[in-house]
Enzyme design. Structure first.
Site, PDB file in Angstrom:
ATOM      1  N   SER A   1       0.702  -1.284  -0.137  1.00 16.64           N
ATOM      2  CA  SER A   1       0.012   0.059   0.158  1.00 16.64           C
ATOM      3  C   SER A   1       0.839   1.226  -0.064  1.00 16.64           C
ATOM      4  CB  SER A   1      -1.038  -0.045   1.223  1.00 16.64           C
ATOM      5  OG  SER A   1      -2.191  -0.692   1.032  1.00 16.64           O
TER       6      SER A   1
ATOM      7  N   LYS B   1       0.302   4.006  -2.678  1.00 23.74           N
ATOM      8  CA  LYS B   1      -0.798   4.883  -2.787  1.00 23.74           C
ATOM      9  C   LYS B   1      -0.066   6.300  -2.589  1.00 23.74           C
ATOM     10  CE  LYS B   1      -4.650   2.241  -0.549  1.00 23.74           C
ATOM     11  NZ  LYS B   1      -3.874   0.973  -0.346  1.00 23.74           N
TER      12      LYS B   1
ATOM     13  N   SER C   1      -5.737   3.937   4.282  1.00 26.62           N
ATOM     14  CA  SER C   1      -5.250   3.103   3.296  1.00 26.62           C
ATOM     15  C   SER C   1      -6.554   2.256   2.328  1.00 26.62           C
ATOM     16  CB  SER C   1      -4.519   1.865   4.054  1.00 26.62           C
ATOM     17  OG  SER C   1      -3.752   1.314   3.068  1.00 26.62           O
TER      18      SER C   1
END
Length: 460
Positions: free
Chosen positions: A119, A122, A297
């Protein structure tokens, strides 16, 4: 005691009580004027010698003066010794980079090449969304009325659209509010019953990225331009609908019915060019969406924002087009290098490969460019917020609580942490640590928390 005596006693009591209160007030006034006021007048915290002149006090100094003028610069060799001395039991493979946030000077590096970011991806898609779309851009969910009296619900790619009205931050748009406005307009036209069409054609398909494992079907929904409640039929369930647009249309039909507008049929329908707009609700601005995406997230929001970037570049979004757009934009920003691979914007694909340099570079861009600052403010705070709220509680990572701001990254066998911190000497640092393999998530997270906390407490 006789009634007459009680009456005489009461008659004397009231004048006495009045005399006592008056005496007390006079005494308090004398005390304030003769004793308290001179003491306060000479108190430097009051300033100026007068109680009624607070403006004469001196302005306070900077809250964090060290941010603009570090008391000492980080010594790269000392920093390396600090990080290398940290136990790596069960950590597995490690790649990492620490740089001076202002100058970009490399202070520490371990490992080489690209790694799976999970993640932390991102961070890259977030900086691209801010740069291309702009922090103030909003997305509209609209209703239209066709010539034959059909209502069309058209999705605008709002990743946080909710079914119920939202008072809490980030004040997401809702179908409840849209239904209320739509119903009011329909009643004004004398309409009490409609057929409902829904239009999610703003984005292309397929909606599910084939490189996302099916095990992530509870972590992300198929990406469409019309999604409500993150495609969860039940707010208390992790299950996601395989047809988010239809779920949104059914939710809107229920809201219309609650407003007194009967819905006789619900079906997918393109919006005719001659249809008239009836009502609209708008998403929070992109800056807020990016903050939410990083803090929580949010896989759906990250991917939807990337598809919005592709749309803004004149392309019809789908998994391949959006990934290719991400590569193009990262190349333009100077964040792409040989060996990197991108298949999505949320980091679910284990085939993504990025370097610590790219992650650090994205955070540094946000430090340098005010238009990108939402990337920084969206990063979770260690031990306080977002995906870091329950971390940094071990004895060797307490120094980072409230100071480290970083994006987490976790998929099977991968743990990452990307962000920034200000050292004990007041020097801002940007870092990215990427781990894989090893004994498991517990060991990896412990080292990531420990290492970033070492940066915070560094007087190197």
């Amino acid at each position: 005691m006789s009634r007459a005596r009680r009456a005489r006693g009461a008659g004397w009591a009231w004048p006495a009580l009045v005399w006592i209160v008056a005496t007390a007030l006079v005494g308090a006034t004398v005390l304030l004027q003769v004793v308290v006021r001179p003491q306060l007048a000479s108190d430097p915290l009051v300033g100026g010698g007068r109680l009624d002149a607070p403006a004469s006090a001196q302005a306070p100094g900077a809250v964090l003066p060290g941010l603009s003028a570090p008391s000492a610069s980080v010594d790269a060799a000392a920093l390396a010794r600090t990080l290398e001395a940290l136990p790596r039991d069960g950590l597995g493979d490690l790649a990492g980079l620490v740089v001076d946030a202002e100058t970009g000077t490399e202070l520490y590096r371990v490992g080489s090449g690209a790694r799976t970011p999970a993640s932390s991806m991102k961070v890259l898609s977030g900086v691209v969304a801010l740069d291309v779309l702009g922090a103030d851009t909003r997305f509209e969910t609209r209703t239209y009325l066709t010539a034959d009296g059909q209502v069309i619900l058209r999705g605008g790619g709002d990743p946080l659209l909710a079914s119920a009205h939202q008072d809490a931050y980030p004040h997401a748009a809702s179908l409840e509010d849209l239904a209320a406005s739509t119903a009011e307009a329909l009643r004004a036209r004398g309409v009490t019953s409609v057929e409902l069409g829904y239009d999610a054609s703003l984005f292309g398909g397929p909606a599910w990225n084939p490189l996302w494992p099916e095990t992530f079907a509870t972590s992300v929904a198929p990406i469409t331009a019309l999604t409500v409640d993150h495609a969860r039929p039940d707010a208390n369930s992790w299950a996601r609908s395989t047809d988010p647009a239809r779920l949104a249309a059914d939710a809107f039909a229920s809201r219309l019915a609650a407003q007194g507008i009967a819905v006789t049929e619900v079906e997918a329908e393109a919006t005719p060019a001659e249809a008239q707009q009836v009502a609209a609700v708008t998403s929070p601005p992109v800056g807020v969406l990016v903050e939410h995406t990083l803090s929580e997230s949010d896989n759906d929001a990250a991917e939807t924002l990337l598809w919005q970037v592709a749309l803004a570049r004149g392309k019809t979004p789908n998994p391949d087009v959006s990934a290719a757009t991400l590569i193009t934009e990262l190349t333009r920003l100077g964040l792409w290098s040989d060996g990197m691979v991108a298949h999505d914007g949320n980091g679910i694909s284990a085939d993504n490969q990025v370097t610590p340099d790219a992650l650090v570079g994205a955070v540094r861009l946000a430090v340098q460019r005010p238009a990108l600052r939402h990337l920084l403010t969206g990063l979770p705070v260690a031990g306080v917020s977002g995906t870091l709220d329950e971390r940094f509680d071990a004895a060797d990572s307490l120094a980072g609580r409230g100071l480290v701001r970083a994006k987490t990254g976790t998929i099977r066998g991968v743990n990452t942490l990307t962000g920034y911190v200000v050292t004990a000497d007041g020097q801002p640092l940007v870092f990215a640590f990427m781990t894989s393999g090893g004994a498991g998530q517990t060991s990896a997270r412990a080292w990531l928390d420990r290492a970033s906390s070492a940066l915070a407490s560094c007087g190197c």
